[in-house]
Write an enzyme that holds these catalytic residues in place. Structure first.
Site, mmCIF file in Angstrom:
data_model
loop_
_atom_site.group_PDB
_atom_site.id
_atom_site.type_symbol
_atom_site.label_atom_id
_atom_site.label_comp_id
_atom_site.label_asym_id
_atom_site.label_seq_id
_atom_site.Cartn_x
_atom_site.Cartn_y
_atom_site.Cartn_z
ATOM 1 N N ASN B 145 0.798 -1.217 0.000
ATOM 2 C CA ASN B 145 0.000 0.000 0.000
ATOM 3 C C ASN B 145 0.837 1.276 0.000
ATOM 4 O O ASN B 145 0.384 2.310 -0.438
ATOM 5 C CB ASN B 145 -0.947 0.021 1.205
ATOM 6 C CG ASN B 145 -0.276 -0.398 2.494
ATOM 7 O OD1 ASN B 145 0.335 -1.467 2.560
ATOM 8 N ND2 ASN B 145 -0.374 0.433 3.506
ATOM 9 N N CYS B 319 5.223 12.781 12.220
ATOM 10 C CA CYS B 319 5.792 13.326 13.433
ATOM 11 C C CYS B 319 4.817 13.056 14.562
ATOM 12 O O CYS B 319 3.767 13.661 14.644
ATOM 13 C CB CYS B 319 6.008 14.825 13.274
ATOM 14 S SG CYS B 319 6.608 15.603 14.771
HETATM 15 C C1 LIG Z 1 -2.824 -3.464 2.023
HETATM 16 C C2 LIG Z 1 -3.981 -3.146 2.919
HETATM 17 N N1 LIG Z 1 -4.505 -4.097 3.697
HETATM 18 C C3 LIG Z 1 -5.560 -3.856 4.512
HETATM 19 C C4 LIG Z 1 -6.133 -2.622 4.570
HETATM 20 C C5 LIG Z 1 -7.280 -2.422 5.514
HETATM 21 O O1 LIG Z 1 -8.524 -2.401 4.859
HETATM 22 P P1 LIG Z 1 -9.757 -1.565 5.455
HETATM 23 O O2 LIG Z 1 -9.392 -0.138 5.253
HETATM 24 O O3 LIG Z 1 -10.949 -1.935 4.650
HETATM 25 O O4 LIG Z 1 -9.883 -1.916 6.884
HETATM 26 C C6 LIG Z 1 -5.610 -1.584 3.770
HETATM 27 C C7 LIG Z 1 -6.167 -0.223 3.777
HETATM 28 O O5 LIG Z 1 -6.103 0.517 4.732
HETATM 29 C C8 LIG Z 1 -4.513 -1.855 2.932
HETATM 30 O O6 LIG Z 1 -3.982 -0.898 2.158
#
Ligand SMILES: Cc1ncc(COP(=O)(O)O)c(C=O)c1O
Ligand SMILES: Cc1ncc(COP(=O)(O)O)c(C=O)c1O
Lengths: 124, 380, 380, 124
Positions: B145, B319
């Site tokens: 992400n 921060c």
């Molecule tokens: C790679 C990844 N896994 C899990 C999540 C969690 O998903 P949710 O926001 O639906 O709880 C996110 C997003 O925040 C994510 O980017």
């Protein structure tokens, strides 16, 4: 983002006194790239008055806005008055800082005091 | 420009949801015809989700989001295989995986966190070496992400199969951006989140391959075949299904469009701003992810200044009250100190245009110039 | 007429939610101003929820619904008090509580299930007797979802306080129908579900009194102060807040209106149909709950025939593949065999009218007549 | 509710042959109020033909619709033909029954066969 007071945002986006003073009478710098904040404050003193105060800051919104605030608060003050500035003065000037953002709020003032001490030491 | 954080709900999705608020509002578990209409809507959505990832409808379990899906996949499997106390994951997983693993460790389970290379690719040799007799699960995300790096799931799947280990992937960021097929990837479980693909927040799904035994983590009226109790979020699930259907219809087009914008943004930044660094893999990368570090400036300050110019992005350095922390992902990529505090993630969406990219580049130019002018490092 | 199962979303609630799909869609945990608008919306909703039940905003934790709230309250407390392995609940709790307790028993915890009297009121003496040295939690619902009986929480609270035991209540059915104030009731934790009070499905909250230590059951990005991770369902939470605000504004009026309809329905049925029985307490009863058993006829058949006449209700007896089971609640009330298979729950909503009541009574008359004509028992 | 085929719903809402036959040649009844299903089937036999078949059922949708279906299927059949009816015949007649609802699907047929056996025993 509304976490921050209007005054913090103002100070951050239009900071006063940015720069290094070339022929400074005193310089203070704290931080490192590892820590992730570096604040440099240089001062010019004449007749026991902080005639000029400038800062350069690498850091977060609080680091920059407190640097600018400290420079404004210190500029024009007597050395002893500037030494007497407190963290509270800075925070009040900025209409408060959000919770959890107090880590670097004292750094700028520390740098100012280092600069003043540097000046005092040099003139002992 | 922060689409990896969340996306606006597509108007077509909102339209699909609306009837399920005040008209067809039945409880999908009720016996009367009112409830049945809701149950049928759930079936349709289940098929939409299944079709998108090459699964069967009965392999789809709806949850409250990506976080819960990750929790369910891991905690629904690991503690229920007596004797097999070990699992493997990577150091750059989302907190939904990492904090679940930390909880399992507290309970006495063992977790190996496999490192990544400087591009963010999981070290497959290390992963294979860390397999033990008592390894029950491997959980490695499909795409990261923060830096957008896409992982070699097919290879990891082969390792899992060879050693008879369940394989879960968090595909929250990849679905809707690159092709995701559970059979091609060879996964047993796969997490999806609705709000990352122009669906509503608070809905997600876990794919569970037939034959995979999984225990619930929320107990109650045995909805979702007992795997996930709680009155189903019918409107949310309908929206999620529609959003996925749209995403898979538009995948090729959207992906191309985002890739073009991404590459244009990266090259403009490199052309106009000095002392920059692209974080993540140069090519094994989500089409919508740009993660760049700027020397001499700090993340939150950039974020604030960009925000003032109407550009919403995110940063891997925050921060906090205790320290100026670089994210666990950037740290894992061993990014140099000079660059680690000045990272920005710009994540594109299908509704962005080349004009938006121009705007971002200009805002970045101004921001970096202004902040570097204040920075004691830029001059040294 | 099945409002205890779920309710239509109030149009004012839908209006409140709509801006949070495609316009103000930011991630409430993002740092940019886009995310902040969402964070502010969450704060408003948190205050709306808190105000409704006399709590502080920081005592409200949003979840995916009543089921998860119940799970969180119980599993967030019981396993984290080493040495204190015992909890007390009642035999007529919702499966969200009972199945959570069953899970805890599997893990080695001890659970006492306190019986109820024939009106469905928890036996407080038994409850007090079942307190042990190592009792950590009492969980007793505020009002029962099937028979509508309201429990004497104030008395149970005194017992809990005297023995220094945490006290949780499932108030999913009572909120919006009778006054619910966490201080008057003397509870440490309280579960609410949005879709039972004209809010959207898939949202709920757990009230946790300041000073109560609770651990999360879903792990991730530390949303909701770490108690409930997962990107917040902003539109859902906004709708939930609005729905609760409306419910508390209208409470007195709605409650009176429902009580009138309820009493009229009960007396009409008793006046026109023979061999009937009111299940649950005659007066300590939710204003919207009617639960009546009809001799000689079976629940599902009534349900189907009423459904054909446009009346949606529910029954406590379901013909499953294995047996024709009476619900655990009706069984706990020790209802006679003659009556137990012919129960109907008719649960009213604020949008129902006296005309609706007339329609239900007529539909019931016809249904019972038709089914009794087929029944071998009615003639004997 | 769509769980049920149209035919089940039809049979349930407009059942055929409801009642007790006063001077029945055979009667079968199974179930109890404890179990929650009671199916009573009575038959009139003439020239080895089930001239009349009636049912009374206390029970769920499946209990009622299968009772009605069984009465229709049996009526007019020879005794041996009626005895040869299978559960499958009943389910087919109803265009299927939903999964998990098979518990009571055989009860009506059982009651019919009890009634036929009652007739046979009486005429031995
Ligand atoms: C790679 C990844 N896994 C899990 C999540 C969690 O998903 P949710 O926001 O639906 O709880 C996110 C997003 O925040 C994510 O980017
Ligand atoms: C008393 C009670 N507790 C808990 C629940 C579960 O809440 P939800 O439907 O939001 O999962 C319900 C409703 O089904 C209920 O009636």
């Amino acid at each position: 983002m509304v976490l921050y007071s209007k005054k913090v945002i103002e100070e951050f986006s239009s900071p006063a006194n940015v720069g290094f003073i070339e022929d400074a009478d005193g310089v203070g710098e704290i931080g490192s790239t590892v820590d992730g904040d570096i604040i440099n404050i240089s001062i010019k003193v004449k007749d026991n008055i902080l005639e000029d105060v400038k800062f350069k800051t690498f850091g977060c919104v609080v680091a920059i806005s407190t640097s600018s605030a400290v420079s404004r608060l210190a500029k024009g003050k007597r050395v002893d008055e500037a030494m007497a500035l407190t963290n509270e003065d800075v925070i009040n000037y900025l209409d408060g800082l959000p919770e959890g953002k107090d880590r670097c709020s004292g750094f700028a003032l520390d740098a100012l005091k280092m600069a003043i001490e540097d000046y005092i030491n040099k003139n002992k | 420009m922060d689409h990896s954080a969340t996306t606006p709900v597509d108007p077509l999705v909102v339209d699909a949801m609306l009837p399920f608020f005040s008209e067809t509002f039945g409880n999908a578990s009720s016996l009367h015809s009112f409830g049945t209409e809701s149950a049928e809507a759930l079936s349709r959505a289940r098929k939409q989700v299944a079709d998108t990832i090459g699964a069967l409808p009965e392999e789809i379990f709806f949850t409250s989001g990506g976080t819960e899906s990750d929790n369910l996949a891991i905690r629904g499997v690991v503690p229920f295989n007596a004797g097999k106390k070990h699992m493997i994951t990577s150091v750059i997983e989302h907190p939904a995986v990492l904090n679940t693993c930390a909880f399992l460790e507290e309970l006495g389970h063992e977790v190996t966190y496999v490192p990544v290379d400087t591009d963010g690719v999981v070290d497959v040799d290390e992963l294979e070496k860390s397999v033990r007799e008592n390894t029950v699960l491997i959980s490695v995300m499909h795409a990261n992400n923060e830096v957008g790096t896409i992982q070699p799931l097919e290879i990891i799947s082969d390792i899992a199969k060879e050693h008879n280990i369940y394989f879960h992937t968090d595909a929250v960021q990849s679905v809707g951006k690159i092709p995701v097929n559970v059979n091609d990837l060879g996964v047993d479980m796969l997490s999806i989140s609705s709000h990352k693909i122009h669906g509503p927040k608070g809905v997600g799904a876990l794919y569970v391959r037939k034959g995979t035994t999984i225990s619930p983590i929320v107990f109650g009226g045995n909805h979702e075949k007992g795997i996930r109790s709680g009155t189903e979020n019918v409107s949310g699930i309908v929206g999620f299904g529609k959003a996925l259907e749209l995403a898979s219809e538009r995948l090729e087009e959207d992906s191309l469009h985002m890739t073009r914008m991404r590459d244009s943004l990266i090259s403009s930044v490199f052309d106009t701003i000095s002392d920059v660094r692209l974080n993540g893999h140069p090519s094994l990368r989500l089409p919508n992810n740009v993660n760049i570090s700027f020397k001499y400036v700090e993340g939150e300050s950039m974020l604030m200044m960009l925000d003032m110019q109407g550009v919403a992005v995110s940063t891997g350095s925050a921060c906090s009250s205790k320290s100026l922390n670089a994210s666990h992902v950037l740290s894992a990529l061993k990014i140099e100190d000079d660059f680690i505090h000045g990272s920005l993630r710009i994540s594109l969406g299908r509704e962005n245009t080349m004009d938006d990219i121009d705007h971002v580049v200009n805002a970045l130019l101004e921001t970096i110039a202004k902040l570097r002018a204040m920075s004691p490092l830029a001059d040294k």
